[in-house]
Design a protein around this motif. Structure first.
Motif, PDB file in Angstrom:
ATOM      1  N   THR A  84      39.304 -16.020 -58.536  1.00  0.00           N
ATOM      2  CA  THR A  84      37.932 -16.451 -58.802  1.00  0.00           C
ATOM      3  C   THR A  84      36.990 -15.372 -58.284  1.00  0.00           C
ATOM      4  O   THR A  84      37.394 -14.498 -57.514  1.00  0.00           O
ATOM      5  N   MET A  85      35.750 -15.429 -58.688  1.00  0.00           N
ATOM      6  CA  MET A  85      34.780 -14.404 -58.310  1.00  0.00           C
ATOM      7  C   MET A  85      34.454 -14.447 -56.819  1.00  0.00           C
ATOM      8  O   MET A  85      34.211 -13.420 -56.198  1.00  0.00           O
ATOM      9  N   PHE A  86      34.447 -15.627 -56.218  1.00  0.00           N
ATOM     10  CA  PHE A  86      34.075 -15.761 -54.814  1.00  0.00           C
ATOM     11  C   PHE A  86      35.287 -16.081 -53.956  1.00  0.00           C
ATOM     12  O   PHE A  86      36.235 -16.714 -54.395  1.00  0.00           O
ATOM     13  N   SER A  87      35.232 -15.667 -52.716  1.00  0.00           N
ATOM     14  CA  SER A  87      36.324 -15.884 -51.767  1.00  0.00           C
ATOM     15  C   SER A  87      36.340 -17.330 -51.269  1.00  0.00           C
ATOM     16  O   SER A  87      35.366 -18.076 -51.448  1.00  0.00           O
ATOM     17  N   ASN A  88      37.427 -17.691 -50.620  1.00  0.00           N
ATOM     18  CA  ASN A  88      37.490 -19.012 -49.999  1.00  0.00           C
ATOM     19  C   ASN A  88      36.431 -19.149 -48.910  1.00  0.00           C
ATOM     20  O   ASN A  88      35.932 -20.249 -48.673  1.00  0.00           O
ATOM     21  N   HIS A  89      36.068 -18.058 -48.249  1.00  0.00           N
ATOM     22  CA  HIS A  89      34.987 -18.118 -47.266  1.00  0.00           C
ATOM     23  C   HIS A  89      33.694 -18.590 -47.941  1.00  0.00           C
ATOM     24  O   HIS A  89      32.986 -19.445 -47.411  1.00  0.00           O
ATOM     25  N   ALA A  90      33.395 -18.032 -49.099  1.00  0.00           N
ATOM     26  CA  ALA A  90      32.191 -18.448 -49.835  1.00  0.00           C
ATOM     27  C   ALA A  90      32.303 -19.898 -50.270  1.00  0.00           C
ATOM     28  O   ALA A  90      31.334 -20.654 -50.164  1.00  0.00           O
ATOM     29  N   HIS A  91      33.468 -20.292 -50.740  1.00  0.00           N
ATOM     30  CA  HIS A  91      33.650 -21.672 -51.181  1.00  0.00           C
ATOM     31  C   HIS A  91      33.448 -22.656 -50.033  1.00  0.00           C
ATOM     32  O   HIS A  91      32.792 -23.691 -50.199  1.00  0.00           O
ATOM     33  N   VAL A  92      34.001 -22.354 -48.871  1.00  0.00           N
ATOM     34  CA  VAL A  92      33.832 -23.226 -47.699  1.00  0.00           C
ATOM     35  C   VAL A  92      32.362 -23.291 -47.308  1.00  0.00           C
ATOM     36  O   VAL A  92      31.809 -24.370 -47.064  1.00  0.00           O
ATOM     37  N   LEU A  93      31.703 -22.144 -47.271  1.00  0.00           N
ATOM     38  CA  LEU A  93      30.287 -22.111 -46.916  1.00  0.00           C
ATOM     39  C   LEU A  93      29.460 -22.951 -47.884  1.00  0.00           C
ATOM     40  O   LEU A  93      28.592 -23.723 -47.469  1.00  0.00           O
ATOM     41  N   ILE A  94      29.724 -22.834 -49.158  1.00  0.00           N
ATOM     42  CA  ILE A  94      28.992 -23.604 -50.158  1.00  0.00           C
ATOM     43  C   ILE A  94      29.215 -25.098 -49.949  1.00  0.00           C
ATOM     44  O   ILE A  94      28.269 -25.893 -50.025  1.00  0.00           O
ATOM     45  N   CYS A  95      30.432 -25.498 -49.650  1.00  0.00           N
ATOM     46  CA  CYS A  95      30.710 -26.916 -49.367  1.00  0.00           C
ATOM     47  C   CYS A  95      29.899 -27.406 -48.174  1.00  0.00           C
ATOM     48  O   CYS A  95      29.387 -28.528 -48.188  1.00  0.00           O
ATOM     49  N   LEU A  96      29.786 -26.588 -47.140  1.00  0.00           N
ATOM     50  CA  LEU A  96      29.024 -26.989 -45.958  1.00  0.00           C
ATOM     51  C   LEU A  96      27.524 -26.989 -46.225  1.00  0.00           C
ATOM     52  O   LEU A  96      26.793 -27.799 -45.650  1.00  0.00           O
ATOM     53  N   VAL A  97      27.062 -26.112 -47.108  1.00  0.00           N
ATOM     54  CA  VAL A  97      25.651 -26.137 -47.506  1.00  0.00           C
ATOM     55  C   VAL A  97      25.366 -27.436 -48.259  1.00  0.00           C
ATOM     56  O   VAL A  97      24.356 -28.096 -48.019  1.00  0.00           O
ATOM     57  N   GLU A  98      26.256 -27.798 -49.162  1.00  0.00           N
ATOM     58  CA  GLU A  98      26.070 -29.035 -49.942  1.00  0.00           C
ATOM     59  C   GLU A  98      26.040 -30.263 -49.049  1.00  0.00           C
ATOM     60  O   GLU A  98      25.293 -31.198 -49.305  1.00  0.00           O
ATOM     61  N   ASP A  99      26.879 -30.282 -47.996  1.00  0.00           N
ATOM     62  CA  ASP A  99      26.926 -31.420 -47.081  1.00  0.00           C
ATOM     63  C   ASP A  99      27.449 -30.952 -45.726  1.00  0.00           C
ATOM     64  O   ASP A  99      28.656 -30.834 -45.538  1.00  0.00           O
ATOM     65  N   PRO A 100      26.531 -30.686 -44.786  1.00  0.00           N
ATOM     66  CA  PRO A 100      26.941 -30.178 -43.475  1.00  0.00           C
ATOM     67  C   PRO A 100      27.701 -31.200 -42.622  1.00  0.00           C
ATOM     68  O   PRO A 100      28.160 -30.873 -41.536  1.00  0.00           O
ATOM     69  N   THR A 101      27.842 -32.423 -43.109  1.00  0.00           N
ATOM     70  CA  THR A 101      28.593 -33.436 -42.366  1.00  0.00           C
ATOM     71  C   THR A 101      29.996 -33.645 -42.928  1.00  0.00           C
ATOM     72  O   THR A 101      30.729 -34.496 -42.438  1.00  0.00           O
ATOM     73  N   ARG A 102      30.369 -32.874 -43.939  1.00  0.00           N
ATOM     74  CA  ARG A 102      31.717 -33.004 -44.511  1.00  0.00           C
ATOM     75  C   ARG A 102      32.773 -32.700 -43.468  1.00  0.00           C
ATOM     76  O   ARG A 102      32.615 -31.795 -42.662  1.00  0.00           O
ATOM     77  N   THR A 103      33.877 -33.431 -43.545  1.00  0.00           N
ATOM     78  CA  THR A 103      35.005 -33.110 -42.672  1.00  0.00           C
ATOM     79  C   THR A 103      35.731 -31.891 -43.238  1.00  0.00           C
ATOM     80  O   THR A 103      35.628 -31.591 -44.432  1.00  0.00           O
ATOM     81  N   LEU A 104      36.489 -31.231 -42.371  1.00  0.00           N
ATOM     82  CA  LEU A 104      37.260 -30.079 -42.840  1.00  0.00           C
ATOM     83  C   LEU A 104      38.302 -30.517 -43.861  1.00  0.00           C
ATOM     84  O   LEU A 104      38.609 -29.772 -44.789  1.00  0.00           O
ATOM     85  N   ARG A 105      38.809 -31.715 -43.720  1.00  0.00           N
ATOM     86  CA  ARG A 105      39.748 -32.258 -44.706  1.00  0.00           C
ATOM     87  C   ARG A 105      39.070 -32.390 -46.074  1.00  0.00           C
ATOM     88  O   ARG A 105      39.659 -32.045 -47.109  1.00  0.00           O
ATOM     89  N   GLU A 106      37.832 -32.863 -46.087  1.00  0.00           N
ATOM     90  CA  GLU A 106      37.090 -32.994 -47.350  1.00  0.00           C
ATOM     91  C   GLU A 106      36.809 -31.622 -47.959  1.00  0.00           C
ATOM     92  O   GLU A 106      36.930 -31.436 -49.175  1.00  0.00           O
ATOM     93  N   VAL A 107      36.451 -30.668 -47.114  1.00  0.00           N
ATOM     94  CA  VAL A 107      36.204 -29.299 -47.594  1.00  0.00           C
ATOM     95  C   VAL A 107      37.486 -28.728 -48.182  1.00  0.00           C
ATOM     96  O   VAL A 107      37.475 -28.142 -49.270  1.00  0.00           O
ATOM     97  N   ALA A 108      38.598 -28.914 -47.482  1.00  0.00           N
ATOM     98  CA  ALA A 108      39.885 -28.394 -47.962  1.00  0.00           C
ATOM     99  C   ALA A 108      40.232 -28.965 -49.334  1.00  0.00           C
ATOM    100  O   ALA A 108      40.652 -28.224 -50.230  1.00  0.00           O
TER     101      ALA A 108
END
Length: 96
Positions: A10-34
């Motif tokens: 994909t164009m973006f790294s997993n670091h970017a994907h994780v960051l985007i998930c946390l931007v969308e919802d900073p209360t997400r659990t790491l399990r939800e992000v994964a």
């Protein structure tokens, strides 16, 4: 031509994907992000640690959960992109 999923990258790294998930919802659990990113919870833990070390993310305990504070004013790390900030990339993807 095959789909992006078939080509394996994909164009973006997993670091970017994780960051985007946390931007969308900073209360997400790491399990939800994964689950959302499609990587293991342990991989997300390592990425969040990297982001904390780079002072892009700060973890704050709220009750039994973590909440993440984001510092998106940091420049991107690669020299080709260092003239842009994390906020600019996130805004492009999330429309925020």
């Amino acid at each position: 031509m095959g789909s992006n999923a078939a080509s394996g990258w994909t164009m973006f790294s997993n670091h970017a994907h994780v960051l985007i998930c946390l931007v969308e919802d900073p209360t997400r659990t790491l399990r939800e992000v994964a689950a959302r990113v499609g990587i293991t919870e342990r991989a997300v833990q390592r990425i969040v640690s990297d982001l904390e070390e780079a002072e892009i993310v700060a973890r704050q305990r709220v009750g039994r959960r973590n909440e993440y504070k984001l510092f998106l004013d940091k420049p991107l790390r690669h020299p080709l992109e260092s003239h842009r900030t994390m906020a600019e990339v996130v805004a492009l993807i999330t429309q925020r």
